[in-house]
Design an enzyme around this catalytic site. Sequence first.
Site, PDB file in Angstrom:
ATOM      1  N   ASP A  63       2.252 -37.168 -13.719  1.00  0.00           N
ATOM      2  CA  ASP A  63       1.568 -38.190 -14.504  1.00  0.00           C
ATOM      3  C   ASP A  63       0.431 -37.536 -15.276  1.00  0.00           C
ATOM      4  OD1 ASP A  63       0.899 -40.699 -15.463  1.00  0.00           O
ATOM      5  OD2 ASP A  63      -0.430 -41.135 -13.796  1.00  0.00           O
TER       6      ASP A  63
ATOM      7  N   ASP B 152      -4.894 -38.680 -20.308  1.00  0.00           N
ATOM      8  CA  ASP B 152      -5.543 -38.021 -21.430  1.00  0.00           C
ATOM      9  C   ASP B 152      -7.062 -38.091 -21.390  1.00  0.00           C
ATOM     10  OD1 ASP B 152      -2.830 -38.954 -23.529  1.00  0.00           O
ATOM     11  OD2 ASP B 152      -3.354 -36.952 -22.825  1.00  0.00           O
TER      12      ASP B 152
ATOM     13  N   ASP C  52     -19.822 -42.938 -14.019  1.00  0.00           N
ATOM     14  CA  ASP C  52     -18.803 -42.191 -13.295  1.00  0.00           C
ATOM     15  C   ASP C  52     -17.534 -43.020 -13.183  1.00  0.00           C
ATOM     16  OD1 ASP C  52     -20.841 -40.446 -13.003  1.00  0.00           O
ATOM     17  OD2 ASP C  52     -21.118 -40.723 -10.857  1.00  0.00           O
TER      18      ASP C  52
ATOM     19  N   SER D  23       0.836  -1.198   0.000  1.00  0.00           N
ATOM     20  CA  SER D  23       0.000   0.000   0.000  1.00  0.00           C
ATOM     21  C   SER D  23       0.875   1.254   0.000  1.00  0.00           C
ATOM     22  CB  SER D  23      -0.947  -0.044   1.206  1.00  0.00           C
ATOM     23  OG  SER D  23      -1.940   0.941   1.107  1.00  0.00           O
TER      24      SER D  23
END
Length: 476
Positions: free
Chosen positions: A437, A440, A448, A207
Amino acid sequence: MGVFDYKNLGTEASKTLFADATAITLYTYHNLDNGFAVGYQQHGLGLGLPATLVGALLGSTDSQGVIPGIPWNPDSEKAALDAVHAAGWTPISVSALGYGGKVDARGTFFGEKAGYTTAQAEVLGKYDDAGKLLEIGIGFRGTSGPRESLITDSIGDLVSDLLAALGPKDYAKNYAGEAFGGLLETVADYAGAHGLSGKDVLVSGHSLGGLAVNSMADLSTSKWAGFYKDANYLAYASPTQSAGDKVLNIGYENDPVFRALDGSAFNLSSLGVHDKPHESTTDNIVSFNDHYASTLWNVLPFSIANQSTWVSHLPSAYGDGMTRVLESGFYEQMTRDSTIIVANLSDPARANTWVQDLNRNAEPHKGNTFIIGSDGNDLIQGGKGADFIEGGKGNDTIRDNSGHNTFLFSGHFGQDRIIGYQPTDKLVFQGADGSTDLRDHAKAVGADTVLSFGADSVTLVGVGLGGLWGEGVLIS
């Protein structure tokens, strides 16, 4: 080059410098905003605002407010000293320096000339195991004062703020020399007597203290026999910025004080959305706090005159949020002008508020967006572009809106969920050993998918799950 890289020092040296500057800057406040920070985290700026403000004044059993002498408060000064010691720094006493100016019982140095006597600074040293002085740190404090004289000192600092904006020409540029010319001369002599040069000096502040950093950098060639011309200068939330690259000015885009002035001059946009980029500044780092997230709070104009916007200005919010940026696995992919959203919500708001790029009160954001979560259980929402999302610790829920995102999970990240995961997304897992790791795409169709990593896991809830995992690719 990472977002805080400075003077071509390289990433690791720049990170060390940044961490040191943060530690020194936070120490200059001696935990003054501790009560507000804890109160905000627990109660927020919504219905809990009264409790937050009470905490700021009175503190609690785990924080100290601005009113001194409350018996149940913890020892704030000890906590401040412990933190700066842990960072490797020790205050240098007035007797060691041989300085004849005003200093208080905490070792804080005060401004020397009439009109500057409420300015405050700290001088610290970093030593090796044998006690040899290796570096000197100079920290300038912002608009405030010791708890015992907070009101009067703050008024004096506010006068300096106004003079910097509206007062005599070059007031801001000459501020550090007028306030601490003698102290800085003494420190230069002390450094030289210990075999140090200006390159061994780190100057930081927040500041009004950041204004002092920029001022000292501007004066560094013409004053103090040029000793400080090669010093390192890192300023946080400064209303002014030096030209060139001598100073790294770091601030939140939604901090109304940061870049309040156009370099060093006031204009009408200083009262509202003043988002002009400068060569020395980070330009698009957002503190995603309760104020920024709230539609109701943003009905009020975004202005330096609107005190509610100042929640983005707190030293503690800088220390925590900017450190998470520094430690992010995406750090080296971030540039000085990258859009970086830092989760700084209170506990009540975090439970039902999605952290995202709202692009409020600023020029349009362009390019990649980085979103950095907190240590709590965050809700994070990507945008329509290619985002880089790091949830951090806690059990986070991440919502994917584009299918071109990179999700980073490092260390102990908890039990996270990604809603809307698509094959074009990338998952990156960083191990404690530094290995990375890269995954892709998901392996299940229409169901799910849970990926487990020790005690941690990521559940992919996708509209576009399909295909097979590519082999894990070790990329670092």
